[in-house]
Design a protein around this motif. Structure first.
Motif, short mmCIF file in Angstrom:
data_model
loop_
_atom_site.label_atom_id
_atom_site.label_comp_id
_atom_site.label_asym_id
_atom_site.label_seq_id
_atom_site.Cartn_x
_atom_site.Cartn_y
_atom_site.Cartn_z
N PRO A 293 -3.58 13.93 -1.95
CA PRO A 293 -4.33 12.67 -2.17
C PRO A 293 -5.82 12.80 -1.88
CG PRO A 293 -2.31 12.24 -0.97
CD PRO A 293 -2.46 13.73 -1.04
N VAL B 153 -7.04 8.29 -9.72
CA VAL B 153 -6.95 6.94 -9.15
C VAL B 153 -8.04 6.04 -9.72
CG1 VAL B 153 -7.16 5.62 -7.02
CG2 VAL B 153 -5.81 7.71 -7.05
N ASP C 197 0.82 -1.21 0.00
CA ASP C 197 0.00 0.00 0.00
C ASP C 197 0.86 1.26 0.00
OD1 ASP C 197 -2.20 -1.63 0.04
OD2 ASP C 197 -2.56 -1.44 2.21
N LYS C 198 1.94 1.21 0.75
CA LYS C 198 2.83 2.37 0.79
C LYS C 198 3.50 2.59 -0.56
CE LYS C 198 6.73 4.29 3.35
NZ LYS C 198 7.73 4.04 4.42
N ARG D 60 2.32 1.60 -3.47
CA ARG D 60 1.30 2.05 -4.43
C ARG D 60 0.98 3.52 -4.23
NH1 ARG D 60 -2.38 0.24 -7.98
NH2 ARG D 60 -4.43 1.29 -8.06
N ARG D 61 0.90 3.96 -2.99
CA ARG D 61 0.61 5.36 -2.73
C ARG D 61 1.73 6.26 -3.28
NH1 ARG D 61 -0.36 4.67 2.08
NH2 ARG D 61 1.62 5.23 3.03
N GLU D 62 2.96 5.83 -3.06
CA GLU D 62 4.08 6.61 -3.59
C GLU D 62 4.06 6.62 -5.13
OE1 GLU D 62 7.54 4.91 -1.91
OE2 GLU D 62 7.21 5.77 0.11
#
Length: 228
Positions: free
Chosen positions: A183, A192, A162-163, A165-167
């Motif tokens: 975001p 997104v 998740d980290k 993908r967020r980056e």
């Protein structure tokens, strides 16, 4: 004048107690105090002329008309109370209540021993059930520990994904719009959703291509077998 003064002195003299009626009392503090003795006369019952309340009178109190008070009078004065002792015995219903109360609060020794044995058997049964439960849980312990470690590892791996993908989404937003987006902004959320739609289409295409390849692999051996 002299007579009145003399009468006052005599009254004071009679008011002072005699030394015989005083007894010393020593307290914890060491203080000695004189305490007057009290010798009451013994209480004697008047058996010749006892007081028997009239139950038919309105002046007689209600508690003096009860059977309990009659038993008290008969126990104190006997036949002089004029009460028939046959009327003092409890009725059959009262006897049943007394017997039931005795069985409840004063059971026989045999029943008490039976109750103790039953309680001991119940405690033993509970102890055995608890031991069985502990043994079963101990047998499951290795699997439970392994599952816990696997779940913890999966949660940690998902957190890393998740980290990452967020980056990646933040970097994709910078590349598309030329600046960093919040975001929580609608523009970022719209991007997104578009990326998720594209990924969904790609997954569908890959799934269909894999299915076609599997069907092609199954039809090829059958066609070669028919040709031979």
């Amino acid at each position: 004048m002299a007579a009145s003064l003399l009468s006052r002195r005599v009254a004071i003299f009679h008011a002072v107690p005699s030394p015989k009626s005083l007894a010393p009392a020593i307290f914890s503090g060491g203080v000695v105090q004189q305490i007057a003795k009290y010798n009451p006369k013994p209480l004697r019952f008047n058996l010749k002329d006892p007081y028997i309340p009239d139950k038919g009178s309105e002046k007689t109190l209600e508690w003096q008309k009860t059977a309990k008070y009659d038993r008290k009078l008969f126990g104190r004065y006997g036949s002089a109370s004029g009460i028939d002792p046959a009327t003092l015995w409890p009725s059959s219903a009262q006897l049943d209540a007394i017997v039931a109360e005795e069985k409840e609060w004063h059971p026989p020794l045999e029943d008490m021993l039976k109750n103790i044995a039953a309680k001991e058997r119940e405690l033993d049964e509970k102890r055995r059930e608890r031991e069985k439960l502990i043994a079963a849980n101990m047998a499951k312990m290795p699997k439970m520990v392994a599952d816990w470690r696997r779940e913890k590892k999966e949660a940690k791996q998902k957190q890393k994904e998740d980290k990452a993908r967020r980056e990646w989404l933040l970097a994709e937003a910078r590349e598309r719009f030329g600046h960093t987006l919040d975001p929580r902004s609608p523009k970022f959320q719209e991007m997104v959703s578009e990326i998720e739609k594209e990924e969904k289409k790609k997954r569908k295409l890959l799934k269909r291509r894999k299915k076609d390849e599997e069907q092609g692999m199954t039809t090829t051996p059958s066609a070669s077998a028919a040709a031979s």
